[in-house]
Design an enzyme around this catalytic site. Structure first.
Site, PDB file in Angstrom:
ATOM      1  N   LYS A  80       0.828  -1.203   0.000  1.00  0.00           N
ATOM      2  CA  LYS A  80       0.000   0.000   0.000  1.00  0.00           C
ATOM      3  C   LYS A  80       0.868   1.262   0.000  1.00  0.00           C
ATOM      4  O   LYS A  80       1.918   1.304   0.652  1.00  0.00           O
ATOM      5  CB  LYS A  80      -0.893  -0.042   1.245  1.00  0.00           C
ATOM      6  N   SER A 155      -9.403   2.205   2.685  1.00  0.00           N
ATOM      7  CA  SER A 155      -8.407   2.949   1.931  1.00  0.00           C
ATOM      8  C   SER A 155      -7.419   2.042   1.194  1.00  0.00           C
ATOM      9  O   SER A 155      -6.616   2.525   0.393  1.00  0.00           O
ATOM     10  CB  SER A 155      -7.631   3.883   2.876  1.00  0.00           C
ATOM     11  N   SER A 179     -10.297  -0.567   6.634  1.00  0.00           N
ATOM     12  CA  SER A 179      -9.571  -0.311   5.388  1.00  0.00           C
ATOM     13  C   SER A 179      -8.908  -1.523   4.766  1.00  0.00           C
ATOM     14  O   SER A 179      -8.503  -1.471   3.604  1.00  0.00           O
ATOM     15  CB  SER A 179      -8.517   0.776   5.608  1.00  0.00           C
TER      16      SER A 179
END
Length: 492
Positions: A80, A155, A179
């Protein structure tokens, strides 16, 4: 080579390490798939192809000489875009960090590299990881690989989309309110939100050193893998687990549970809907079918008819801790104006609660309330190995435009619809997820089916704190009762 695109990471690793295929060949396959499919998905946003190929060639040399670092040696992965990566842009979706390149790796990235994994690149996020959709002003929007018109979640939306689309063999994301779990549910992959503190935060969201001389996010956040198999979750967790520095975890805390499967019969509790907070019929029906299948095969299952903890108090506690820690540098005037502006909202959306006044005494009070909620939930879990429940109220929804931004906080006035009925955006997306950030519990997201539009459905499999390996072993037994994982029908 195409048939290797969706093979689990650990199986590809085994092929590489037995020299049936090379790490370089698999890396080239991943890079080709990124070239073919990423323009449509926008899941991977920063890459260094030459560095990835060099690492793959070095892995092949080591393996040829008999040096095998572990199950992911030579396997291409992504992380990420909120984890520090030496020499590779790390922005956390924040325009102020556009072009920021760290000079060292985050702890989880370093551990994966030491285990021989090949870093392909970084996956897209929402601005400062503060939305359940993945869209930012640096890289743009990420699309769901099952349907371009739908969100991939957030996210860690780029993470889930990349893994589901076969662009990466696994990814590492973060989770402070769903997330990891919500994107996994929307994109039809596995994820693990470990026990809070089991995986170090060191190097997460770098570049903000000038904002405060302390780490402001002290609680609720967790870091874990997204994969296409439960075996890959287990392998990745074994590599990245173990506290470091200020992460706050106990050294080797998860090792308190056994990596080996238990011989005791599984005890499974399940909830398909919390009172007053609806879940779509398709998700409820998929969960019920799955539970019935478990029961028909002799597994003990019990429907939980009342919430296992004070739900409203948990949501308010989540909001107050987030507010106290992430807004601790705000002035009294800023906080006062924010409180007046959100007072009505927090009555409808408890997770929008603020800690007012923000004093040391009130902060200690909210942490004490959290400890009470943890004890209450752990007492409930003493009777079960796993609690099954929805991840979110809907499957992946059509891309929704925000009304405005207040700082980096998106505001949505348009509702989401659950079986035709309007529901608040934040309630519909996060309420079933952030409960377990408050309890600090480990949670595996597991895909179990599809809705009538062909969109994936995942469920949360919740375990006991610091019993991460026990939870993974239990979920492994449950996965055997599911249909085999399948790739998105929109990709070849």
């Amino acid at each position: 080579m195409h048939e290797l695109a969706y093979v689990p990471a650990t199986k590809v690793g085994a092929l590489i390490q037995t020299r049936k295929v090379s790490a370089e060949e698999v890396t080239k396959l991943a890079l080709q798939r990124i070239s073919d499919h990423n323009p449509r998905l926008n899941a991977i946003v920063a890459m260094d192809e030459e560095a990835a190929l060099h690492t793959a060639r070095e892995a092949d040399k080591e393996i040829k000489s008999g040096q095998i670092r572990g199950p992911l040696h030579g396997v291409p992965i992504t992380v990420k875009d909120s984890f520090s990566t030496m020499g590779l842009a790390t922005t956390s979706g924040c325009t102020a960090l556009k072009g920021y390149v760290p000079d060292k790796d985050a702890a989880v990235v370093s551990r994966l590299k030491q285990a021989g994994a090949v870093l392909l690149g970084k996956t897209n996020v929402s601005p400062l990881l503060m939305d359940i959709q993945t869209d930012n002003d640096i890289y743009g929007r990420t699309n769901n690989p099952w349907n371009d018109t739908r969100t991939a979640g957030g996210s860690s939306g780029g993470s889930a989309a990349s893994v589901a689309a076969g662009l990466s063999y696994l990814d590492i994301g973060s989770d402070i309110g769903g997330s990891l779990r919500i994107p996994a549910h929307y994109c039809g992959v596995f994820s693990l939100k470990p026990t809070e503190g089991a995986v170090p935060a060191t190097g997460h969201m770098p570049g903000f050193e000038g904002m405060a001389d302390y780490a402001s996010s002290r609680h609720l956040a967790c870091y874990g893998p997204l994969t296409r198999s439960i075996e890959d979750v287990q392998a990745a967790f074994a590599i990245i687990a173990g506290s470091q520095g200020y992460a706050g975890g106990l050294p080797n805390g998860p090792q308190a549970s056994s990596p080996s499967p238990s011989t005791s019969p599984l005890r499974v509790g399940w909830i398909d809907e919390l009172p007053g907070y609806p879940v779509s019929r398709s998700i409820q029906e998929a969960l019920r079918r799955f539970v019935q299948k478990l029961a028909s095969q002799g597994i003990f299952v019990k429907q939980i008819t009342s919430p296992p903890l004070d739900i409203r108090a948990a949501w308010e506690t989540w909001g107050k801790i987030i507010d106290a820690e992430q807004n601790s540098t705000s002035s009294i005037i800023q906080r006062g104006l924010s409180y007046l502006a959100t007072r009505k909202v927090s009555q409808q959306v408890p997770t929008a609660s603020m800690l007012v006044p923000l004093t040391f005494k009130n902060y200690m009070r909210v942490l004490t309330k959290r400890e009470q909620l943890i004890r209450s939930f752990e007492q409930f879990m003493a009777g079960y190995d796993v609690l099954l429940c929805p991840v979110s109220s809907t499957t992946a929804f059509p891309h929704l435009q925000k009304t405005k931004m207040v700082g980096y906080q998106p505001i949505y006035k348009e509702p989401l619809y659950i079986d035709g009925k309007p529901q608040n955006y934040w309630i519909a997306t996060t309420y079933y997820a952030n409960l377990f950030n408050v309890t600090g519990s480990p949670v595996v997201t597991m895909p179990i089916g599809f809705d009538t539009d062909g969109l994936p459905i995942g469920i949360q499999c919740v375990g006991k704190r610091w019993r991460d390996y026990d939870l993974l072993n239990s979920v492994s037994a449950l996965v055997e009762r599911c249909e085999k994982w399948q790739p998105p029908c929109t990709l070849t």
